[in-house]
Write a protein that holds these residues in place. Structure first.
Motif, PDB file in Angstrom:
ATOM      1  N   ASN A   1      13.335  10.430   6.844  1.00  0.00           N
ATOM      2  CA  ASN A   1      13.983  10.014   5.598  1.00  0.00           C
ATOM      3  C   ASN A   1      13.576   8.579   5.244  1.00  0.00           C
ATOM      4  OD1 ASN A   1      15.405   8.820   7.663  1.00  0.00           O
ATOM      5  ND2 ASN A   1      17.430   9.408   6.928  1.00  0.00           N
ATOM      6  N   ALA A   2      12.432   8.163   5.838  1.00  0.00           N
ATOM      7  CA  ALA A   2      11.809   6.882   5.511  1.00  0.00           C
ATOM      8  C   ALA A   2      10.310   7.029   5.734  1.00  0.00           C
ATOM      9  CB  ALA A   2      12.367   5.764   6.381  1.00  0.00           C
ATOM     10  N   PHE A   3       9.528   6.189   5.052  1.00  0.00           N
ATOM     11  CA  PHE A   3       8.086   6.227   5.273  1.00  0.00           C
ATOM     12  C   PHE A   3       7.439   4.950   4.768  1.00  0.00           C
ATOM     13  CE2 PHE A   3       8.730   7.994   1.060  1.00  0.00           C
ATOM     14  CZ  PHE A   3       7.657   7.537   0.297  1.00  0.00           C
ATOM     15  N   GLN A   4       6.234   4.725   5.252  1.00  0.00           N
ATOM     16  CA  GLN A   4       5.408   3.613   4.793  1.00  0.00           C
ATOM     17  C   GLN A   4       4.093   4.176   4.271  1.00  0.00           C
ATOM     18  OE1 GLN A   4       4.687  -0.484   6.794  1.00  0.00           O
ATOM     19  NE2 GLN A   4       3.044   0.795   7.580  1.00  0.00           N
ATOM     20  N   TYR A   5       3.518   3.495   3.298  1.00  0.00           N
ATOM     21  CA  TYR A   5       2.260   3.941   2.695  1.00  0.00           C
ATOM     22  C   TYR A   5       1.447   2.724   2.268  1.00  0.00           C
ATOM     23  CZ  TYR A   5       4.643   2.731  -1.639  1.00  0.00           C
ATOM     24  OH  TYR A   5       5.317   2.039  -2.617  1.00  0.00           O
ATOM     25  N   PHE A   6       0.163   2.929   2.006  1.00  0.00           N
ATOM     26  CA  PHE A   6      -0.676   1.878   1.431  1.00  0.00           C
ATOM     27  C   PHE A   6      -0.685   2.041  -0.086  1.00  0.00           C
ATOM     28  CE2 PHE A   6      -2.946   1.991   5.653  1.00  0.00           C
ATOM     29  CZ  PHE A   6      -2.600   0.697   6.036  1.00  0.00           C
ATOM     30  N   PRO A   7      -0.187   1.065  -0.836  1.00  0.00           N
ATOM     31  CA  PRO A   7      -0.202   1.161  -2.299  1.00  0.00           C
ATOM     32  C   PRO A   7      -1.618   1.162  -2.873  1.00  0.00           C
ATOM     33  CG  PRO A   7       1.322  -0.547  -1.550  1.00  0.00           C
ATOM     34  CD  PRO A   7       0.497  -0.145  -0.377  1.00  0.00           C
ATOM     35  N   MET A   8      -2.534   0.501  -2.161  1.00  0.00           N
ATOM     36  CA  MET A   8      -3.928   0.418  -2.592  1.00  0.00           C
ATOM     37  C   MET A   8      -4.835   0.507  -1.368  1.00  0.00           C
ATOM     38  SD  MET A   8      -2.295  -2.818  -2.710  1.00  0.00           S
ATOM     39  CE  MET A   8      -2.408  -3.623  -4.307  1.00  0.00           C
ATOM     40  N   ASN A   9      -6.125   0.378  -1.577  1.00  0.00           N
ATOM     41  CA  ASN A   9      -7.095   0.466  -0.484  1.00  0.00           C
ATOM     42  C   ASN A   9      -6.764  -0.553   0.615  1.00  0.00           C
ATOM     43  OD1 ASN A   9      -9.365   0.376   1.200  1.00  0.00           O
ATOM     44  ND2 ASN A   9     -10.795   0.697  -0.473  1.00  0.00           N
ATOM     45  N   PRO A  10      -6.496  -0.095   1.846  1.00  0.00           N
ATOM     46  CA  PRO A  10      -6.072  -1.018   2.903  1.00  0.00           C
ATOM     47  C   PRO A  10      -7.165  -1.938   3.417  1.00  0.00           C
ATOM     48  CG  PRO A  10      -6.341   1.190   3.790  1.00  0.00           C
ATOM     49  CD  PRO A  10      -6.472   1.303   2.299  1.00  0.00           C
ATOM     50  N   ARG A  11      -8.422  -1.635   3.078  1.00  0.00           N
ATOM     51  CA  ARG A  11      -9.543  -2.434   3.599  1.00  0.00           C
ATOM     52  C   ARG A  11     -10.163  -3.344   2.536  1.00  0.00           C
ATOM     53  NH1 ARG A  11      -8.702  -1.936   8.951  1.00  0.00           N
ATOM     54  NH2 ARG A  11      -8.253   0.249   9.483  1.00  0.00           N
ATOM     55  N   SER A  12      -9.584  -3.392   1.364  1.00  0.00           N
ATOM     56  CA  SER A  12     -10.207  -4.096   0.241  1.00  0.00           C
ATOM     57  C   SER A  12      -9.257  -5.119  -0.376  1.00  0.00           C
ATOM     58  CB  SER A  12     -10.627  -3.070  -0.821  1.00  0.00           C
ATOM     59  OG  SER A  12     -11.007  -3.699  -2.019  1.00  0.00           O
ATOM     60  N   LEU A  13      -9.839  -6.092  -1.047  1.00  0.00           N
ATOM     61  CA  LEU A  13      -9.056  -7.068  -1.807  1.00  0.00           C
ATOM     62  C   LEU A  13      -9.028  -6.721  -3.292  1.00  0.00           C
ATOM     63  CD1 LEU A  13     -10.118 -10.445  -0.132  1.00  0.00           C
ATOM     64  CD2 LEU A  13      -7.877  -9.351  -0.028  1.00  0.00           C
ATOM     65  N   SER A  14      -9.413  -5.495  -3.610  1.00  0.00           N
ATOM     66  CA  SER A  14      -9.417  -5.047  -5.003  1.00  0.00           C
ATOM     67  C   SER A  14      -8.032  -4.581  -5.419  1.00  0.00           C
ATOM     68  CB  SER A  14     -10.415  -3.900  -5.194  1.00  0.00           C
ATOM     69  OG  SER A  14     -11.721  -4.311  -4.860  1.00  0.00           O
ATOM     70  N   THR A  15      -7.654  -4.908  -6.635  1.00  0.00           N
ATOM     71  CA  THR A  15      -6.380  -4.429  -7.163  1.00  0.00           C
ATOM     72  C   THR A  15      -6.533  -2.987  -7.649  1.00  0.00           C
ATOM     73  OG1 THR A  15      -6.932  -5.380  -9.323  1.00  0.00           O
ATOM     74  CG2 THR A  15      -5.578  -6.719  -7.830  1.00  0.00           C
ATOM     75  N   LYS A  16      -5.418  -2.376  -7.986  1.00  0.00           N
ATOM     76  CA  LYS A  16      -5.412  -0.965  -8.373  1.00  0.00           C
ATOM     77  C   LYS A  16      -4.557  -0.774  -9.619  1.00  0.00           C
ATOM     78  CE  LYS A  16      -4.354   3.625  -6.432  1.00  0.00           C
ATOM     79  NZ  LYS A  16      -3.941   4.342  -5.209  1.00  0.00           N
ATOM     80  N   ILE A  17      -5.031   0.030 -10.532  1.00  0.00           N
ATOM     81  CA  ILE A  17      -4.251   0.352 -11.725  1.00  0.00           C
ATOM     82  C   ILE A  17      -3.079   1.238 -11.309  1.00  0.00           C
ATOM     83  CG2 ILE A  17      -4.261   1.528 -13.959  1.00  0.00           C
ATOM     84  CD1 ILE A  17      -7.227   0.802 -14.179  1.00  0.00           C
ATOM     85  N   VAL A  18      -1.904   0.890 -11.765  1.00  0.00           N
ATOM     86  CA  VAL A  18      -0.703   1.639 -11.380  1.00  0.00           C
ATOM     87  C   VAL A  18      -0.653   2.972 -12.124  1.00  0.00           C
ATOM     88  CG1 VAL A  18       1.803   1.595 -11.211  1.00  0.00           C
ATOM     89  CG2 VAL A  18       0.506  -0.538 -11.044  1.00  0.00           C
ATOM     90  N   ASN A  19      -0.539   4.055 -11.351  1.00  0.00           N
ATOM     91  CA  ASN A  19      -0.312   5.372 -11.935  1.00  0.00           C
ATOM     92  C   ASN A  19       1.198   5.503 -12.139  1.00  0.00           C
ATOM     93  OD1 ASN A  19       0.133   8.145 -12.426  1.00  0.00           O
ATOM     94  ND2 ASN A  19      -1.689   8.734 -11.247  1.00  0.00           N
ATOM     95  N   VAL A  20       1.651   5.119 -13.308  1.00  0.00           N
ATOM     96  CA  VAL A  20       3.085   5.022 -13.578  1.00  0.00           C
ATOM     97  C   VAL A  20       3.794   6.370 -13.384  1.00  0.00           C
ATOM     98  CG1 VAL A  20       4.824   4.445 -15.312  1.00  0.00           C
ATOM     99  CG2 VAL A  20       2.719   3.101 -15.164  1.00  0.00           C
ATOM    100  N   ARG A  21       3.185   7.435 -13.879  1.00  0.00           N
ATOM    101  CA  ARG A  21       3.807   8.759 -13.768  1.00  0.00           C
ATOM    102  C   ARG A  21       3.939   9.186 -12.311  1.00  0.00           C
ATOM    103  NH1 ARG A  21       2.259  14.002 -13.280  1.00  0.00           N
ATOM    104  NH2 ARG A  21       3.608  15.571 -14.280  1.00  0.00           N
ATOM    105  N   GLU A  22       2.887   9.007 -11.540  1.00  0.00           N
ATOM    106  CA  GLU A  22       2.900   9.396 -10.130  1.00  0.00           C
ATOM    107  C   GLU A  22       3.910   8.558  -9.341  1.00  0.00           C
ATOM    108  OE1 GLU A  22       2.402  10.703  -6.357  1.00  0.00           O
ATOM    109  OE2 GLU A  22       1.838  11.723  -8.210  1.00  0.00           O
TER     110      GLU A  22
ATOM    111  N   ILE B   1       8.510   1.811   2.161  1.00  0.00           N
ATOM    112  CA  ILE B   1       7.917   0.480   2.080  1.00  0.00           C
ATOM    113  C   ILE B   1       6.413   0.647   1.898  1.00  0.00           C
ATOM    114  CG2 ILE B   1       9.620  -0.885   3.341  1.00  0.00           C
ATOM    115  CD1 ILE B   1       8.016  -0.457   5.884  1.00  0.00           C
ATOM    116  N   GLY B   2       5.817  -0.265   1.141  1.00  0.00           N
ATOM    117  CA  GLY B   2       4.367  -0.295   1.027  1.00  0.00           C
ATOM    118  C   GLY B   2       3.810  -1.331   1.988  1.00  0.00           C
ATOM    119  N   HIS B   3       2.574  -1.133   2.431  1.00  0.00           N
ATOM    120  CA  HIS B   3       1.920  -2.099   3.315  1.00  0.00           C
ATOM    121  C   HIS B   3       0.717  -2.679   2.597  1.00  0.00           C
ATOM    122  CE1 HIS B   3       0.106  -4.075   6.709  1.00  0.00           C
ATOM    123  NE2 HIS B   3       1.033  -3.651   7.534  1.00  0.00           N
TER     124      HIS B   3
END
Length: 278
Positions: free
Chosen positions: A26-47, A63-65
């Motif tokens: 009932n909890a989890f962690q995920y990578f919001p963007m590429n974990p190996r890069s300094l590039s930003t990511k466009i937010v998929n608002v619907r997803e 939580i995001g990492h």
């Protein structure tokens, strides 16, 4: 209790939530963007909205990492990149309904450690300027491998206190890092908790990385082991999990998967430790 594990976003943010639920979390962690890069990511608002909705429906916390190359202690020449990445991560975790974005305390290679702390504070000040979301920056303690910053509760609490917007900053305690750095002594959870409460660290604890340690106490080596298979051991985890500060926050495994390819067995074990904690 909110117990879970780090999961893949291969199926999107909502897919990560569904993966976690399927393994009994009932909890989890995920990578919001590429974990190996300094590039930003466009937010998929619907997803992201689907993820937030799914978590509300099933009473889940996430939580995001932040990406591994993100270094808040970097000098001014690199600061804009670091700030941009934190802001992007907060935008995504906020959209996903997550508690916060876990950010490593930072590594400073210069001769003056004080400058490293100044860099961290300036980076956090810039990242939180104008931010009104509910998602926190979660500073994570370090094991001491390649860096002497972020090993003590005093450092963590003081850096937060000196920031312009401390209300946007919380903490994520990594148990392996705490053990490896010498912060958490064997059977010394009560002492650690009392000191952390006095220093105003535990009142702002928002998440836990629950990892056993492959190497002995004070080794300064960041190598995770599955719960009960490393040097921390089940008794120490049972003592820790009795803490009132761990109620109602995500407690997330960052360990190897079990025999069935998921963390379901280990999550069940942790829940048992919770229920048996005195």
């Amino acid at each position: 209790m909110y117990v879970g594990a780090h999961v893949s976003t291969r199926g999107g943010y909502s897919g990560a939530a569904k993966t976690a639920l399927a393994m009994g979390a009932n909890a989890f962690q995920y990578f919001p963007m590429n974990p190996r890069s300094l590039s930003t990511k466009i937010v998929n608002v619907r997803e992201a909205a689907l993820c937030a909705e799914f978590c509300r429906e099933h009473d889940m916390l996430s939580i995001g990492h932040a990406p591994y190359p993100l270094n808040p202690a970097a000098d001014a020449a690199e600061r804009d990149v670091m700030v941009s990445l934190i802001k992007n991560g907060l935008e995504i975790t906020e959209a996903c309904g997550s508690v916060g974005l876990v950010v490593h305390f930072g590594k400073y290679v210069g001769k003056d450690p004080l400058q490293g702390y100044k860099n961290i504070i300036q980076c956090l000040n810039s990242a939180t300027q104008g931010y009104e979301g509910a998602s926190f920056i979660l500073l994570e303690n370090q094991a001491g491998e390649g860096s002497q910053l972020g090993l003590t509760l005093e450092e963590m609490a003081q850096v937060r206190k000196l920031c312009q917007r401390p209300e946007k900053i919380g903490f994520c305690l990594d148990t392996c890092h705490a053990f490896a750095s010498g912060l958490w002594t064997s059977h010394g959870w009560g002492e650690l908790e009392a000191r952390g409460e006095m220093l105003d660290y535990f009142p702002h604890l928002k998440a836990v990385h629950l990892n056993d340690s492959l190497h002995p106490y004070g080794s300064r080596r960041d190598r995770h082991a599955n719960i009960g298979t490393g040097y921390i051991g089940l008794d120490n985890f049972r003592q820790m999990l009795s803490s009132a500060f761990l109620r109602h926050i995500p407690v997330v495994l960052e360990t190897g998967k079990g025999s069935n390819g998921t963390h379901s067995e280990e999550i069940a074990l942790v829940k048992t430790l919770f229920s048996n904690a005195d």
